[in-house]
Write an enzyme that holds these catalytic residues in place. Sequence first.
Site, PDB file in Angstrom:
ATOM      1  N   SER A 214    -158.303  77.596  66.419  1.00 28.41           N
ATOM      2  CA  SER A 214    -157.470  78.418  67.459  1.00 28.41           C
ATOM      3  C   SER A 214    -158.073  77.855  68.769  1.00 28.41           C
ATOM      4  O   SER A 214    -159.059  78.074  68.978  1.00 28.41           O
ATOM      5  CB  SER A 214    -158.042  79.884  66.994  1.00 28.41           C
ATOM      6  N   LEU A 215    -156.817  77.889  69.461  1.00 24.21           N
ATOM      7  CA  LEU A 215    -156.906  77.709  70.804  1.00 24.21           C
ATOM      8  C   LEU A 215    -156.658  78.441  71.993  1.00 24.21           C
ATOM      9  O   LEU A 215    -156.203  78.370  72.987  1.00 24.21           O
ATOM     10  CB  LEU A 215    -156.274  76.225  71.021  1.00 24.21           C
ATOM     11  N   GLY A 216    -156.416  79.820  71.453  1.00 25.83           N
ATOM     12  CA  GLY A 216    -156.212  80.886  72.584  1.00 25.83           C
ATOM     13  C   GLY A 216    -154.809  80.786  73.183  1.00 25.83           C
ATOM     14  O   GLY A 216    -153.813  80.931  72.270  1.00 25.83           O
ATOM     15  N   GLY A 219    -152.260  78.409  71.520  1.00 25.88           N
ATOM     16  CA  GLY A 219    -151.923  78.539  70.030  1.00 25.88           C
ATOM     17  C   GLY A 219    -152.957  77.827  69.231  1.00 25.88           C
ATOM     18  O   GLY A 219    -154.205  78.303  69.285  1.00 25.88           O
ATOM     19  N   GLY A 245    -158.634  85.525  65.360  1.00 26.58           N
ATOM     20  CA  GLY A 245    -158.913  84.486  64.548  1.00 26.58           C
ATOM     21  C   GLY A 245    -158.956  84.695  63.246  1.00 26.58           C
ATOM     22  O   GLY A 245    -158.419  84.158  62.331  1.00 26.58           O
ATOM     23  N   ASP A 246    -159.154  85.916  62.776  1.00 24.66           N
ATOM     24  CA  ASP A 246    -159.314  86.351  61.361  1.00 24.66           C
ATOM     25  C   ASP A 246    -157.966  86.696  60.886  1.00 24.66           C
ATOM     26  O   ASP A 246    -157.471  85.949  59.645  1.00 24.66           O
ATOM     27  CB  ASP A 246    -159.872  87.732  61.099  1.00 24.66           C
TER      28      ASP A 246
END
Length: 296
Positions: A214-216, A219, A245-246
Site C-alpha cells: 500500500s502506497l498511500g 495507490g 490498509g486492512d
Amino acid sequence: MIGTVTLNPAVDQTMRVDGPLAPDEVIRVEDARFDPGGKGINVSKYLTAMGTETVATGVLGGFVGRHVAERLESAGIATAFVDIEGVTRMNTTVLAADDEYKLNQAGPQVSPADVDAVVEKLRTRSPGTVVVAGSLPPGLDSDAIDRLARAGPWETVVDVDGPLLRELDAEFELCKPNVTELEAATGREITGVESAIEAARELRGDRFDRVLASLGPEGAVLVSADGVVHEPAIDCEVVDTVGAGDALLAGVLAATDAGADDADALHAGVVSATAAVSTQGTTLPSLPEPTASGVD
C-alpha cells in the site's frame, strides 16, 4: 472461508478535538468512538461487509476483551477467540486540528500455548486462507506466525511490521507491507511507485508468493511471479486513515476468493480502502460485493 488471526487485538478509541493538542491544557473531546480493532479483526469486519465468509480468531482477555467479543457478535461477525488471563489493550487515535495522533498499548502477555489453542480453533473451521495480522503481544515472536502458517493446509497471508517480515521463515501466499514496512523489510528507500515495485520484488524471495504494497496517495501495487499490477489511488476526502490498509487487504482477498485476477482484485482493494478512509474510525463503510470480474 477466510480466517483471520489477531494475536494482539484492541479496542480502538477514536476521538476528535477542535483545536491542536497542547501540553498542560485540558483538551475537550467533541466525540469519541470505541470500535473492536486489531488488523485481523478489521479484515474480518471488511470481509463481512463485502459478503465474504470469514471467522475472526485470536486471543481476548478481561473487560476490554469482552467488549470486543460483544461488539463483533452484535455486528454479525463470526468469532472463535481463545480466552486469556490478561486484559486486551486499548489503542487511542486523536484527530486534532493540526494532526492525527496515535497511542497504542503493548498488550497483555500471550504464551505459545495460547497460539496452539488458536490453531485448534482454526482447524475446527477449515479455512482456505488464514490472515495473520497486526503486532505481536509480549511473550510471542516470529515463531508464532510461522507456527500458524505451517499448522494446516490453508494458504497464509501476513500483515505485520517490516522487521518482523524479515524474521519469518515459513512460506506465505501473500504479505501486505505499507511504505514504511517495505523500507524496513528490504533496507531500500521508497521514493515512488517504481522503487516500491523493486523493493516488493526483492521482498518476494522464496517466502512470499505475492507482495501487496500500500502506497498511500500513490495507490497500491501487487507483485507476483506473473508480473506487476499498479492501481492508482482514488481521489476522495480523507476523513480518517485508521483501517485503510486492512480494507485494502480485505478487498483484494474477497475479490481473489470470488475468482478475480490480480488486476481486478487490486482494484477491488483500492475501492475498499477509499471507502475506509472516507469513514471515521473502523466503522464499516458501504462496500461493494466483489465478483470474478472485480467489483459490482
